[in-house]
Design an enzyme around this catalytic site. Sequence first.
Site, PDB file in Angstrom:
ATOM      1  N   SER A   1     -28.204   3.314 -16.082  1.00  0.00           N
ATOM      2  CA  SER A   1     -27.608   2.418 -15.087  1.00  0.00           C
ATOM      3  C   SER A   1     -28.693   1.963 -14.125  1.00  0.00           C
ATOM      4  O   SER A   1     -29.540   2.773 -13.728  1.00  0.00           O
ATOM      5  CB  SER A   1     -26.513   3.145 -14.310  1.00  0.00           C
ATOM      6  OG  SER A   1     -26.149   2.390 -13.180  1.00  0.00           O
TER       7      SER A   1
ATOM      8  N   THR B   1       2.847   2.038  -2.243  1.00  0.00           N
ATOM      9  CA  THR B   1       4.127   1.716  -2.871  1.00  0.00           C
ATOM     10  C   THR B   1       4.104   2.095  -4.350  1.00  0.00           C
ATOM     11  O   THR B   1       5.153   2.326  -4.945  1.00  0.00           O
ATOM     12  CB  THR B   1       4.399   0.202  -2.785  1.00  0.00           C
ATOM     13  OG1 THR B   1       3.224  -0.483  -3.226  1.00  0.00           O
ATOM     14  CG2 THR B   1       4.712  -0.222  -1.363  1.00  0.00           C
TER      15      THR B   1
ATOM     16  N   GLY C   1     -18.523   3.440  -2.980  1.00  0.00           N
ATOM     17  CA  GLY C   1     -17.617   4.282  -2.193  1.00  0.00           C
ATOM     18  C   GLY C   1     -16.785   3.527  -1.167  1.00  0.00           C
ATOM     19  O   GLY C   1     -16.274   4.107  -0.222  1.00  0.00           O
TER      20      GLY C   1
ATOM     21  N   GLU D   1     -10.058   7.928 -16.180  1.00  0.00           N
ATOM     22  CA  GLU D   1     -10.185   8.403 -14.788  1.00  0.00           C
ATOM     23  C   GLU D   1      -9.457   9.751 -14.622  1.00  0.00           C
ATOM     24  O   GLU D   1      -9.965  10.657 -13.970  1.00  0.00           O
ATOM     25  CB  GLU D   1      -9.621   7.340 -13.837  1.00  0.00           C
ATOM     26  CG  GLU D   1      -9.824   7.646 -12.381  1.00  0.00           C
ATOM     27  CD  GLU D   1     -10.879   6.779 -11.682  1.00  0.00           C
ATOM     28  OE1 GLU D   1     -11.312   5.752 -12.239  1.00  0.00           O
ATOM     29  OE2 GLU D   1     -11.285   7.159 -10.580  1.00  0.00           O
TER      30      GLU D   1
ATOM     31  N   ASP E   1      -5.836  -0.247 -10.002  1.00  0.00           N
ATOM     32  CA  ASP E   1      -7.244  -0.679  -9.978  1.00  0.00           C
ATOM     33  C   ASP E   1      -7.684  -1.197 -11.339  1.00  0.00           C
ATOM     34  O   ASP E   1      -8.281  -2.265 -11.461  1.00  0.00           O
ATOM     35  CB  ASP E   1      -8.158   0.486  -9.585  1.00  0.00           C
ATOM     36  CG  ASP E   1      -7.809   1.042  -8.225  1.00  0.00           C
ATOM     37  OD1 ASP E   1      -6.902   0.497  -7.577  1.00  0.00           O
ATOM     38  OD2 ASP E   1      -8.444   2.040  -7.822  1.00  0.00           O
TER      39      ASP E   1
ATOM     40  N   GLU F   1       0.842  -1.209   0.000  1.00  0.00           N
ATOM     41  CA  GLU F   1       0.000   0.000   0.000  1.00  0.00           C
ATOM     42  C   GLU F   1       0.871   1.252   0.000  1.00  0.00           C
ATOM     43  O   GLU F   1       1.824   1.351   0.775  1.00  0.00           O
ATOM     44  CB  GLU F   1      -0.915  -0.012   1.232  1.00  0.00           C
ATOM     45  CG  GLU F   1      -2.271   0.583   0.978  1.00  0.00           C
ATOM     46  CD  GLU F   1      -3.121  -0.272   0.031  1.00  0.00           C
ATOM     47  OE1 GLU F   1      -3.262   0.155  -1.139  1.00  0.00           O
ATOM     48  OE2 GLU F   1      -3.609  -1.332   0.442  1.00  0.00           O
TER      49      GLU F   1
HETATM   50  P1  ADP Z   1     -14.823   3.561  -6.063  1.00  0.00           P
HETATM   51  O1  ADP Z   1     -13.883   3.480  -4.920  1.00  0.00           O
HETATM   52  O2  ADP Z   1     -15.969   2.618  -5.886  1.00  0.00           O
HETATM   53  O3  ADP Z   1     -14.132   3.428  -7.377  1.00  0.00           O
HETATM   54  P2  ADP Z   1     -15.284   6.211  -7.053  1.00  0.00           P
HETATM   55  O4  ADP Z   1     -15.760   7.457  -6.390  1.00  0.00           O
HETATM   56  O5  ADP Z   1     -13.944   6.206  -7.670  1.00  0.00           O
HETATM   57  O6  ADP Z   1     -15.447   5.015  -5.986  1.00  0.00           O
HETATM   58  O7  ADP Z   1     -16.298   5.799  -8.204  1.00  0.00           O
HETATM   59  C1  ADP Z   1     -17.672   5.767  -7.940  1.00  0.00           C
HETATM   60  C2  ADP Z   1     -18.402   6.447  -9.083  1.00  0.00           C
HETATM   61  O8  ADP Z   1     -18.343   5.607 -10.264  1.00  0.00           O
HETATM   62  C3  ADP Z   1     -19.884   6.618  -8.820  1.00  0.00           C
HETATM   63  O9  ADP Z   1     -20.131   7.825  -8.128  1.00  0.00           O
HETATM   64  C4  ADP Z   1     -20.430   6.659 -10.241  1.00  0.00           C
HETATM   65  O10 ADP Z   1     -20.249   7.933 -10.815  1.00  0.00           O
HETATM   66  C5  ADP Z   1     -19.544   5.682 -11.002  1.00  0.00           C
HETATM   67  N1  ADP Z   1     -20.138   4.329 -11.018  1.00  0.00           N
HETATM   68  C6  ADP Z   1     -19.616   3.208 -10.494  1.00  0.00           C
HETATM   69  N2  ADP Z   1     -20.414   2.144 -10.724  1.00  0.00           N
HETATM   70  C7  ADP Z   1     -21.462   2.586 -11.431  1.00  0.00           C
HETATM   71  C8  ADP Z   1     -22.654   1.982 -11.984  1.00  0.00           C
HETATM   72  N3  ADP Z   1     -22.907   0.675 -11.832  1.00  0.00           N
HETATM   73  N4  ADP Z   1     -23.507   2.770 -12.666  1.00  0.00           N
HETATM   74  C9  ADP Z   1     -23.253   4.084 -12.811  1.00  0.00           C
HETATM   75  N5  ADP Z   1     -22.179   4.703 -12.317  1.00  0.00           N
HETATM   76  C10 ADP Z   1     -21.287   3.999 -11.621  1.00  0.00           C
HETATM   77 MG    MG Z   2     -12.575   4.710  -8.020  1.00  0.00          MG
END
Ligand code: ADP
Ligand code: MG
Length: 393
Positions: free
Chosen positions: A67, A35, A124, A167, A179, A33
Amino acid sequence: MTTQEMNQAFEQAYGRKAEKIFFAPGRVNLIGEHTDYNGGCVFPCALSFGAWLLIAPNADKVLRFKSLNMPQEYSIQLSAISPQPDRAWCNYALGCIDIITRRHPEAKLQSGYDLLYFGNVPAGAGLSSSAAMEVVTARAFTEEMGWTLADDKKYRTELALIGQACEHEYAGVMCGVMDQFASAQGKKDHAIYLNCDTLEFEHVPVKLDGIKVVITNTHSPHHLDSGAYNDRVRQCHTAVEQISKVKPIKFLAELTPEDWEQVEGAITDPIAKKRARHVVGEVARTAQAVEALKQGKIELFGELMTASHVSLRDDYEVTGKELDTLAEAAWQVEGVLGSRMTGGGFGGCTVSLVRDEAIETFKAFVGKEYEEKTGLKADFYVAEIGDGVMRLE
Ligand code: ADP
Ligand code: MG
């Protein structure tokens, strides 16, 4: 939710059948972690939960995004592909489509598409629902746009890089590649020993007879924000600069624990020294943990996970009350081989190795301690290590 139910949901949403279904997993990092941006290795594995994408081309020169997890729907003209405002969730998908065309000019979007996403990565929690969404989109649209590679490993690495670029550019998160890489290159019952700098990697079998990987979600509102993250990056740079006066290095990960004893005196900034000590120790621990796993020394692997948490708590200072409460409670349970925070820190999850017969006690004890000490409720997922991105139908 089954793929049959997803197919029905697609028909309900768009009034016709989906043509293809794809899946990409979330991930958990077992050890290694903070790293990655120091030139060191990480050791994540793909999970059996992730993101599904159903698609069908349309005749309308428009990309329609729906979604099953989000109320917002988006309709984007093919001629107007660009980042959408207000943290629109479609950015994680749209960005991939845009980046495919920029990285591979021979890839062509021949028509519009109707898209439907479904995800079951806890939101999250730091298990990378965003990477799953990016990688599943990159997989689907490289195929649709006529750009793939015969070399499967290289193809998957490219899917990860497309996801990471998305991203950065469309979500504004300057993440490393771990990731997306785990989501693309995952392999059932294997973890990925990955050098995030060179992208060299190795699949290492994770044979856990009678032992499970248990992920515990803090549900904490705290996150490693970009300020705290950038501070850590800067402190590591300071350490590299000061060490370089006695031993020129590019990354902290170049130092062995023996080197560390020779050079630590050169770091005058006490905070930078603690941060660097974590990185040097964690790089060595990760290598040792991989070796332990290869030799079937699973108890040692667990001990190294616990040592990783201690270092992240005391030297890197990215754990916080919630993660510490979970890990420290886990260490007290008979049948727990090791437990540590995973992900950036402060909130998110811990990952623990727990013997089958101890899982119920683990959940009960850790859950109770956590609620008493933080007022929050923890969630537990017994994880299966799954394959990377794939087309299902
Ligand atoms: P994580 O740690 O889960 O990657 P992030 O904040 O980086 O958290 O990403 C979460 C975001 O990704 C959500 O707020 C949304 O915008 C998008 N997301 C993830 N999965 C979905 C899904 N199944 N449908 C729509 N949006 C999604
Ligand atoms: Mg994320």
